[in-house]
Design an enzyme around this catalytic site. Structure first.
Site, mmCIF file in Angstrom:
data_model
loop_
_atom_site.group_PDB
_atom_site.id
_atom_site.type_symbol
_atom_site.label_atom_id
_atom_site.label_comp_id
_atom_site.label_asym_id
_atom_site.label_seq_id
_atom_site.Cartn_x
_atom_site.Cartn_y
_atom_site.Cartn_z
ATOM 1 N N SER A 60 -11.083 -42.930 -28.493
ATOM 2 C CA SER A 60 -9.901 -42.625 -29.290
ATOM 3 C C SER A 60 -10.249 -42.777 -30.771
ATOM 4 C CB SER A 60 -8.737 -43.517 -28.865
ATOM 5 O OG SER A 60 -7.512 -43.014 -29.331
ATOM 6 N N ASP A 73 -5.890 -35.017 -21.373
ATOM 7 C CA ASP A 73 -5.646 -35.760 -22.602
ATOM 8 C C ASP A 73 -4.855 -34.879 -23.561
ATOM 9 O OD1 ASP A 73 -5.592 -37.317 -24.828
ATOM 10 O OD2 ASP A 73 -7.746 -37.613 -24.981
ATOM 11 N N HIS A 116 -6.225 -39.549 -21.373
ATOM 12 C CA HIS A 116 -6.927 -40.221 -22.469
ATOM 13 C C HIS A 116 -7.819 -41.333 -21.941
ATOM 14 C CE1 HIS A 116 -7.383 -40.699 -26.760
ATOM 15 N NE2 HIS A 116 -6.957 -41.940 -26.770
#
Length: 732
Positions: free
Chosen positions: A585, A668, A700
C-alpha cells in the site's frame, strides 16, 4: 531489550494448563506454511459470572486444503482449556437467558438450505440441550442480545437489505438478464465490491416464550419463539445518500448496540447529508427498540458538538443503559484524525454530550464500560503497542491516562464480574495471548500464550524482538523502529537486512501478530528485520500522524533514510550491503519512490505489494476523501506545483535500476491493478529484473491461505536470491 513498564506487570500467576504445555520442543524457525496453518484463535467471550470463556480456534491443512474450526472452553478458575464443541456451524454465541450459562447462538445454515441461518438457545454446559428457535431466510450475522424484565430476549443482527427494507439473500435473488451496472454518482465501488442497491441494515427481533403465536419463522418445539419477524431500523433513512449500518467494508457488530434492558438501539451510519466518496463524516442514530427507522434520531449531527464533524465509531451503552459512549473525529474528510471519546445520556431529549479526556494526544479505537459505569477502558496505539487505559467518565480535558497493559495489541477485551479485564491480544511472537489484568495494571492470570502451546510457534518469545529510537530531519520527535531477529541469532554473526515499510500511510508497525506481514516469518528466512515507524505513524502524537499530508515523498522518505543510516552505523550484525526492502500500500508506494531515489540503490531488491505507481491516477481509487486529504487538496490539473505531480514515482523513471518484485491483485479497488501492471511494464521496458504476481480473487490483501503460501514462496525466492541467502541460479 524491549522498553517496558515492568513494575506494573507484577504478581503474574501462570496457570497450570499453560505451564504444562510450555515444554514443547523448540522449532528452529517459523516457516510460512507453519504460520499459515497454525491455530487462529478468536476473542475469548466470558459467561456473565466469569467462570469460563469460549472462543474459536481454526487450523488449516495444506495436505487436505481445508480449514477446521472448533470452539474451545477456558476455565477462568483453573486455567484448563478443553474443546467446547467441534460443530463449526456455530458461528456466533451470546450469553443471554435465565442462567449464567444460557446462550443464544447462530447456526450458519438452516434446515431449508436456502442461504439463511438458524437461531438456537442452549445451556453452554450442555449443548445437547440446544433448541431451534427460528430459521431466518437470509445470512444474518452480528448477533447481540439481552434479556428483558419479562424474560423475553431482544436481539439484533444485520444483513444486506433491499431498498424496500426486506433482507437480501443472494441464494434466493433473481438473476438479471443483463450484468450491466449504471451509476450517476461517484462511489461506484468500494474496497473489493461494486455498490449495488442492497445495503447493510440492522434488524431487531423479539424471542418470546413458547406459548407465543407460532409463525413460519419458528419451531413449535423451542423454548422461545419469534412470532413477529424482524424490524429494520436503517433502510429508508435517506437524503443525499441512504443510511447503511454497519458501514462497509470493515463495519460489523461494533457499529451498533442494544441497551441492557432491551429498550433502545443505537447504530452508526455515514452522514446521509453528504456524498459518500468525499467525506468521512458519520453519525450515530438512536431508535427505540419497539420503534422503526422513522423513529430514529441522530445523537451527534454536525453542529451538536463543536468541532465534531468527522467519522464516529463504537457506540456502546453503559451497563445500566443510562449512557452511550462513542468515538468521533473532528476532520470531515480525514480518516486518521484523532478519535475523541464522548459520552451522552441515553435520552434523546437530554443528550448532554461531553468529551472525556478531550485533549489526550492518542487516538483510541476500542472501548468497554466498567461494571459501575464510572470508568471507560479504551485501547489506543501508544509507542508501537496498543495499550489499555482506564479513563474516568468525568475526566477533564487535560486528564492524562495511564496504561494498564504494555506489550501487544488487543483483539478484544471484556470486564468480568469481579471487575478484572479479560484481554485477548497478540504480539510479534504470539498469535494469541489471553489473560486478566486488574484496573491498576496487575496481571492476575495468564491463561494462554500461543507461542507456548502451538508447535509452529514454539521457541518464539520476546527475546526475538528489540527496538531503537533515532532522529530525523523531518521532526523533533524521536522515531521508533522494531528489530526482529532470526532464529539462533548471534551478535557475532552478520545477517542481511530486510527493511519493511508500513502502509497507511497513517498507521504503524506494532507489537502484534500478522498472518499477512509477519515480521518473524521474514526474519526466519535469515534476515534481521528493521520495521521503522516514520512520519505518519500513529501512537506518538497526532502531529506526527498529520505531518504526512502533502508530504508523501519527503518527510517519511527522509525518516527512512535516517533509519537506514542508524542501522548501518550502529548495528554491526546487520549486513546492509545485502539488504532488501519491501512494503504494501503506502509501503508499496515508498518502494516505487525508493526505486527512483538514492535509497533505492542501497538495496539489492525491492518488493511492492499493491502500491501507487502513478499519483496522477490517484482518482482511480474509491475513497476520494483520503486522496484529497493526503495530497493536500482535490485533483485539478497535473501542474508541477501539485503534490499529485511532485510526488509521482514515474518522474524518476530514468533512475530505476534495482531488481523489483511486483504484486497486485484484481479485486483491489483501493489501488487498481493497473498500478501494478504499469510498474511491471515500465520495469520490463527499462530492462530492470522484475517479476509480477497477481491473484484474480484477492483484494488489497492476500487472505486465502493457499494464495498466501504462494505469495510468501515467490517473494522469498526473489529476495533470498538477491540477498545471497539462496544458492539458486536465478530468482525466476
Amino acid at each position: 531489550m524491549l522498553l517496558s513498564r515492568g513494575s506494573t506487570m507484577r504478581s503474574v500467576r501462570q496457570t497450570i494448563a499453560t505451564a504444562a504445555l510450555a515444554a514443547l520442543p523448540l522449532v528452529g524457525a517459523i516457516t510460512p506454511a507453519g504460520m499459515l496453518a497454525a491455530p487462529r484463535r478468536g476473542v475469548a467471550l466470558a459467561n456473565p459470572s466469569g467462570e469460563f470463556a469460549v472462543y474459536t480456534s481454526t487450523n488449516y491443512s495444506f495436505e487436505d486444503h481445508e480449514a477446521t474450526t472448533v470452539w474451545e472452553k477456558l476455565n477462568l478458575t483453573s486455567g484448563d482449556i478443553s474443546t467446547w464443541t467441534a460443530d463449526s456451524n456455530i458461528s456466533e454465541v451470546v450469553f443471554v437467558g435465565p442462567t449464567n450459562t444460557s446462550i443464544l447462538y447462530i447456526n450458519a445454515t438452516n434446515e431449508e438450505g436456502d442461504g439463511g441461518i438458524s437461531l438456537y438457545t442452549a445451556d453452554a454446559l450442555n449443548l445437547a440441550s440446544a433448541s431451534l428457535v427460528a430459521s431466518l431466510p437470509a445470512p444474518f450475522s452480528g448477533l447481540k442480545a439481552v434479556a428483558t424484565e419479562t424474560g423475553d430476549i431482544h436481539f439484533l443482527v444485520y444483513a444486506q437489505a433491499y431498498p424496500n427494507g426486506t433482507a437480501y439473500n443472494a441464494d434466493l435473488a433473481e438473476t438479471p438478464a443483463s450484468t450491466a451496472r449504471i451509476y450517476t454518482d461517484i462511489y461506484v465501488r468500494h474496497w473489493d465490491t461494486y455498490l449495488t442497491p442492497q445495503r447493510n441494515a440492522v434488524f431487531g427481533g423479539v424471542l418470546t416464550r413458547r406459548n407465543a403465536t407460532i409463525s413460519r419463522y419458528t419451531s413449535p418445539f423451542a423454548g422461545y419463539s419469534l412470532p413477529d419477524g424482524l424490524t429494520n431500523y436503517v433502510t429508508g433513512k435517506c437524503n443525499a445518500t441512504c443510511a447503511e449500518s454497519p458501514v462497509p467494508p470493515f463495519g460489523a457488530s461494533g457499529d451498533y448496540d442494544i441497551s441492557p434492558d432491551g429498550s433502545q438501539v443505537v447504530y452508526l451510519t455515514k452522514n446521509i447529508d453528504l456524498p459518500l466518496a468525499n467525506f468521512t463524516s458519520s453519525q450515530i442514530y438512536w431508535v427505540p427498540f419497539r420503534g422503526s427507522v422513522n423513529d430514529s434520531i441522530p445523537i451527534n449531527p454536525i453542529g451538536a458538538t463543536p468541532g465534531a464533524e468527522g467519522a464516529s465509531a463504537s457506540p456502546t451503552f453503559s451497563k445500566d443503559g443510562s449512557k452511550i459512549a462513542y468515538f468521533q473525529m473532528n476532520g470531515i474528510y480525514y480518516e486518521s484524525d484523532r478519535n475523541i471519546i464522548y459520552v451522552a445520556n441515553a435520552d434523546p431529549a437530554n443528550l448532554d454530550i461531553r468529551s472525556v479526556a478531550g485533549d489526550w494526544d492518542r487516538s483510541p479505537d476500542v472501548l468497554v464500560w466498567s461494571n459501575d459505569g464510572n470508568v471507560l477502558y479504551v485501547a489506543a496505539p501508544d509507542l508501537g503497542r496498543e495499550r489499555v487505559f482506564p479513563i474516568p467518565v468525568n475526566a477533564a480535558a487535560d486528564y492524562k491516562p495511564t496504561n494498564i497493559t504494555d506489550e501487544g495489541v488487543p483483539a478484544g477485551m471484556q470486564v468480568l464480574a469481579n471487575h478484572e479485564i479479560l484481554v485477548s491480544d497478540s504480539k510479534i511472537w504470539s498469535s494469541r495471548d489471553i489473560y486478566t489484568v486488574s484496573s491498576d495494571g496487575e496481571v492476575t492470570n495468564i491463561y494462554l500464550q500461543a507461542n507456548l502451546v502451538d508447535q509452529a510457534l514454539s521457541g518464539l518469545g520476546p527475546q526475538d524482538v528489540s527496538e531503537f529510537y533515532f532522529s530525523s530531519n523531518s521532526t523533533e520527535t524521536d522515531l521508533q523502529s522494531w528489530i526482529i531477529y532470526p532464529a539462533n541469532f548471534s551478535e557475532e554473526k552478520t545477517y542481511p537486512l530486510a527493511f519493511l515499510v508500513h502502509g497507511g500511510p497513517q498507521g504503524g508497525f506494532y507489537n502484534s501478530w500478522s498472518t499477512r506481514w509477519n515480521y518473524k516469518v521474514w526474519a526466519d528466512q535469515g534476515y534481521v528485520v528493521i520495521a521503522p515507524n516514520p512520519t505518519a505513524s500513529s501512537g506518538w502524537g497526532q502531529n506526527l500522524t498529520d505531518a504526512v499530508s502533502a508530504h508523501w515523498g519527503d518527510y517519511p522518505y527522509w525518516d527512512l533514510v535516517y533509519a537506514w543510516d542508524y542501522v548501518n552505523a550502529t548495528l554491526p550484525y546487520v549486513d546492509t550491503t545485502r539488504g532488501i526492502a519491501a512494503g504494501a500500500s503506502f509501503g508499496g508506494y515508498m518502494m516505487n519512490w525508493f526505486q527512483g531515489h538514492p535509497l533505492g540503490r542501497r538495496f539489492n531488491a525491492l518488493v511492492t505489494h499493491d502500491g501507487v505507481t502513478n499519483t496522477l491516477a490517484d482518482y482511480a481509487t474509491e475513497e476520494l476523501w483520503f486522496i484529497n486529504h493526503d495530497q493536500g487538496g482535490i485533483f485539478t490539473s497535473p501542474n508541477k506545483t501539485s503534490t499529485y505531480y511532485r510526488w509521482n514515482p514515474i518522474l524518476f523513471y530514468e533512475n530505476w535500476a534495482t531488481p523489483h518484485f511486483v504484486v497486485h491483485n484484481d479485486l483491489d479497488y483501493r489501488l487498481p491493478v493497473s498500478e501494478g501492471l504499469m510498474l511491471f511494464n515500465m520495469l520490463q521496458v527499462k530492462g530492470v529484473p522484475s517479476k509480477f504476481l497477481n491473484f484474480p480473487d484477492e483484494n488489497h490483501w492476500v487472505l486465502q491461505r493457499e494464495n498466501s503460501l504462494v505469495w510468501h514462496t515467490e517473494i522469498y525466492k526473489w529476495i533470498n536470491f538477491y540477498s545471497g541467502l539462496s544458492e539458486a541460479d536465478s530468482p525466476f
